[in-house]
Design a protein around this motif. Structure first.
Motif, PDB file in Angstrom:
ATOM      1  N   SER B  23     -33.546  12.216 -23.865  1.00 39.74           N
ATOM      2  CA  SER B  23     -32.261  12.221 -24.555  1.00 39.74           C
ATOM      3  C   SER B  23     -31.532  13.541 -24.341  1.00 39.74           C
ATOM      4  O   SER B  23     -30.335  13.630 -24.546  1.00 39.74           O
ATOM      5  CB  SER B  23     -32.446  11.927 -26.041  1.00 39.74           C
ATOM      6  OG  SER B  23     -33.303  12.892 -26.597  1.00 39.74           O
ATOM      7  N   CYS B  24     -32.279  14.569 -23.911  1.00 35.54           N
ATOM      8  CA  CYS B  24     -31.627  15.835 -23.617  1.00 35.54           C
ATOM      9  C   CYS B  24     -31.071  15.898 -22.214  1.00 35.54           C
ATOM     10  O   CYS B  24     -30.436  16.867 -21.828  1.00 35.54           O
ATOM     11  CB  CYS B  24     -32.586  17.011 -23.811  1.00 35.54           C
ATOM     12  SG  CYS B  24     -32.775  17.451 -25.530  1.00 35.54           S
ATOM     13  N   GLN B  25     -31.351  14.844 -21.433  1.00 30.07           N
ATOM     14  CA  GLN B  25     -30.773  14.770 -20.101  1.00 30.07           C
ATOM     15  C   GLN B  25     -29.268  14.916 -20.326  1.00 30.07           C
ATOM     16  O   GLN B  25     -28.679  14.190 -21.119  1.00 30.07           O
ATOM     17  CB  GLN B  25     -31.087  13.388 -19.536  1.00 30.07           C
ATOM     18  CG  GLN B  25     -31.148  13.324 -18.049  1.00 30.07           C
ATOM     19  CD  GLN B  25     -31.317  11.878 -17.600  1.00 30.07           C
ATOM     20  OE1 GLN B  25     -31.083  10.942 -18.353  1.00 30.07           O
ATOM     21  NE2 GLN B  25     -31.715  11.709 -16.382  1.00 30.07           N
ATOM     22  N   SER B  26     -28.654  15.841 -19.663  1.00 25.83           N
ATOM     23  CA  SER B  26     -27.287  16.184 -20.016  1.00 25.83           C
ATOM     24  C   SER B  26     -26.335  15.036 -19.738  1.00 25.83           C
ATOM     25  O   SER B  26     -26.629  14.151 -18.953  1.00 25.83           O
ATOM     26  CB  SER B  26     -26.855  17.400 -19.213  1.00 25.83           C
ATOM     27  OG  SER B  26     -26.847  17.045 -17.856  1.00 25.83           O
ATOM     28  N   ASP B  27     -25.213  15.038 -20.391  1.00 23.54           N
ATOM     29  CA  ASP B  27     -24.192  14.026 -20.152  1.00 23.54           C
ATOM     30  C   ASP B  27     -23.807  13.994 -18.685  1.00 23.54           C
ATOM     31  O   ASP B  27     -23.560  12.939 -18.121  1.00 23.54           O
ATOM     32  CB  ASP B  27     -22.947  14.332 -20.997  1.00 23.54           C
ATOM     33  CG  ASP B  27     -23.199  14.036 -22.476  1.00 23.54           C
ATOM     34  OD1 ASP B  27     -24.282  13.484 -22.761  1.00 23.54           O
ATOM     35  OD2 ASP B  27     -22.335  14.360 -23.295  1.00 23.54           O
ATOM     36  N   ALA B  28     -23.760  15.179 -18.100  1.00 30.07           N
ATOM     37  CA  ALA B  28     -23.373  15.265 -16.692  1.00 30.07           C
ATOM     38  C   ALA B  28     -24.352  14.484 -15.820  1.00 30.07           C
ATOM     39  O   ALA B  28     -23.959  13.769 -14.905  1.00 30.07           O
ATOM     40  CB  ALA B  28     -23.324  16.724 -16.246  1.00 30.07           C
ATOM     41  N   GLU B  29     -25.637  14.639 -16.182  1.00 30.21           N
ATOM     42  CA  GLU B  29     -26.682  13.935 -15.431  1.00 30.21           C
ATOM     43  C   GLU B  29     -26.500  12.424 -15.546  1.00 30.21           C
ATOM     44  O   GLU B  29     -26.586  11.694 -14.561  1.00 30.21           O
ATOM     45  CB  GLU B  29     -28.044  14.364 -15.997  1.00 30.21           C
ATOM     46  CG  GLU B  29     -29.229  13.776 -15.306  1.00 30.21           C
ATOM     47  CD  GLU B  29     -29.489  14.429 -13.951  1.00 30.21           C
ATOM     48  OE1 GLU B  29     -30.369  13.921 -13.258  1.00 30.21           O
ATOM     49  OE2 GLU B  29     -28.809  15.425 -13.608  1.00 30.21           O
ATOM     50  N   VAL B  30     -26.232  11.981 -16.766  1.00 30.75           N
ATOM     51  CA  VAL B  30     -26.030  10.548 -17.009  1.00 30.75           C
ATOM     52  C   VAL B  30     -24.831  10.055 -16.199  1.00 30.75           C
ATOM     53  O   VAL B  30     -24.889   9.005 -15.554  1.00 30.75           O
ATOM     54  CB  VAL B  30     -25.803  10.277 -18.511  1.00 30.75           C
ATOM     55  CG1 VAL B  30     -25.358   8.841 -18.737  1.00 30.75           C
ATOM     56  CG2 VAL B  30     -27.076  10.570 -19.284  1.00 30.75           C
ATOM     57  N   GLU B  31     -23.771  10.828 -16.228  1.00 30.13           N
ATOM     58  CA  GLU B  31     -22.570  10.435 -15.487  1.00 30.13           C
ATOM     59  C   GLU B  31     -22.870  10.329 -14.001  1.00 30.13           C
ATOM     60  O   GLU B  31     -22.492   9.358 -13.333  1.00 30.13           O
ATOM     61  CB  GLU B  31     -21.451  11.454 -15.738  1.00 30.13           C
ATOM     62  CG  GLU B  31     -20.108  10.956 -15.242  1.00 30.13           C
ATOM     63  CD  GLU B  31     -18.980  11.948 -15.522  1.00 30.13           C
ATOM     64  OE1 GLU B  31     -19.278  13.160 -15.629  1.00 30.13           O
ATOM     65  OE2 GLU B  31     -17.826  11.498 -15.615  1.00 30.13           O
ATOM     66  N   ARG B  34     -24.823   7.225 -13.208  1.00 23.04           N
ATOM     67  CA  ARG B  34     -23.979   6.022 -13.241  1.00 23.04           C
ATOM     68  C   ARG B  34     -23.208   5.870 -11.945  1.00 23.04           C
ATOM     69  O   ARG B  34     -23.214   4.811 -11.329  1.00 23.04           O
ATOM     70  CB  ARG B  34     -22.992   6.121 -14.390  1.00 23.04           C
ATOM     71  CG  ARG B  34     -23.480   5.307 -15.518  1.00 23.04           C
ATOM     72  CD  ARG B  34     -22.499   5.256 -16.647  1.00 23.04           C
ATOM     73  NE  ARG B  34     -23.312   5.192 -17.850  1.00 23.04           N
ATOM     74  CZ  ARG B  34     -22.937   5.583 -19.032  1.00 23.04           C
ATOM     75  NH1 ARG B  34     -21.738   6.077 -19.210  1.00 23.04           N
ATOM     76  NH2 ARG B  34     -23.761   5.477 -20.045  1.00 23.04           N
TER      77      ARG B  34
END
Lengths: 216, 142
Positions: B23-31, B34
């Motif tokens: 859950s600490c995987q950064s938003d940037a990583e998630v983006e 995707r």
């Protein structure tokens, strides 16, 4: 119980091996006809299989190529066009594997009929061949008339159609394996590398077929 | 028995750490993930026939996408090439190509996805290409 499973496994394995034995023969595809002949008072019934009819084309070197040039050869045929944006690049990426496996084999050919002969002239086909990295007389790219090609395609059990409104030709990506008697012995999805490996195996099987001598 | 309890606690702790880490995987990583995975699907459907599953191209007919220098130096122009098509001479890994890539009807976000995919596959490692950036680049198409 263990023995029982073991026995089943052995039976299964044994059966599986049988399929890969030396006696595998390829089916003969297409229409069949029973022909009854009476010779010297004896009546015999033969099965006559669909064969590829006569044709006349020009290859990438400007040479005239008729069905006669394929007499005594096993060959693989497909239908394509050089500006094809969809399946042809992947078909010919896979066909290169067939070419590389058999390019030094006598009695083997690949022929690719262009379904867009207006654009795919001899120089265009030659340039395409050069860029594809093919040379010599193992793989011919053929230009003919559109009508003849569309009719001929049906004899190879392949479907090709005129350009659709988007300017694309809709056509099958099948590779068709033809024996020395010009009978259809296999069809393979040319866009699928696994199918093309099966084709390569089947060519080896067909080459080894004892009946693969010209009759008549 | 003690050992069991200890290993159970250990397991729970480990799971907790994993959950926190994910859950600490950064938003940037998630983006990025995707864009990258959407781009992979687009690549498979729209580009792979020509450029190959590994970006290897096809002989001298279709250029490869694994020339990291070419992709890097031409990055701002790639969206234009893919959207409007590309024609003419190019040199990739000292091999000459003169072919034609047809135009595509991909939307900016799809272009961004497929660019994020190719810019981080086949040996390339150039990070995310975002939709806004593609829209910016498309203004400069020749």
């Amino acid at each position: 119980m263990k023995n029982f499973i073991g026995a089943i496994a052995i039976i299964l394995l044994w059966n599986a091996c049988k399929f890969n034995g030396d006696h595998k023969t390829l089916p003969i595809l297409g229409k069949k006809q029973a022909v009854t002949k009476t010779v010297d008072g004896k009546t015999t019934t033969d099965t006559v299989y669909q064969t590829i009819p006569a044709f006349k084309y020009i290859n990438q070197y400007g040479d005239s190529i008729t069905d006669k040039r394929l007499d005594g050869n096993i060959y693989v045929a497909d239908f394509f066009f050089t500006t094809c944006p969809s399946i042809c690049p992947v078909m010919h990426r896979n066909m290169l594997n067939v070419y590389n496996a058999f390019k030094d084999t006598t009695g083997f050919k690949i022929i690719s009929y262009s379904i867009d002969p207006q654009h795919d002239s001899v120089p265009v086909l030659k340039k395409y061949a050069d860029k594809l990295g093919i040379a010599g007389n193992t793989w011919w790219l053929l230009q003919g008339t559109k009508n003849e090609t569309y009719q001929l395609a049906k004899n190879y059990l392949v479907s090709v159609q005129e350009k659709n409104p988007a300017g694309e030709y809709i056509h099958d990506g099948y590779f068709i394996l033809i024996d020395k008697q010009k009978r259809i012995r296999g069809t393979y999805e040319g866009t699928d590398p696994k199918e093309v490996n099966r084709l390569i195996d089947d060519i080896k099987t067909l080459k080894a077929e004892p009946g693969e001598t010209k009759v008549q | 028995m003690k050992l069991r309890a200890a290993s159970a606690i250990g397991f729970i702790l480990l799971s907790l750490v994993t959950v926190i880490f994910v859950s600490c995987q950064s938003d940037a990583e998630v983006e990025f993930q995707r864009y990258y995975s959407n781009g992979g699907a687009i690549y498979q459907a729209r580009c792979q026939n020509c450029h190959g599953a590994h970006g290897e191209g096809l002989q001298a007919l279709i250029p490869p996408l694994n020339d990291t220098t070419y992709i890097k130096t031409n990055k701002p122009a790639l969206a234009c090439y893919i959207k409007n098509g590309m024609k003419g001479k190019i040199v990739i890994l000292s091999r000459h190509f003169e072919g034609e890539m047809p135009a595509s009807d991909l939307a900016p976000v799809e272009l961004a996805s497929v660019l994020s995919y190719i810019s981080n596959s086949f040996g390339n490692k150039l990070g995310i290409v975002k939709s806004e950036q593609v829209e910016e680049n498309l203004k400069g198409c020749k």
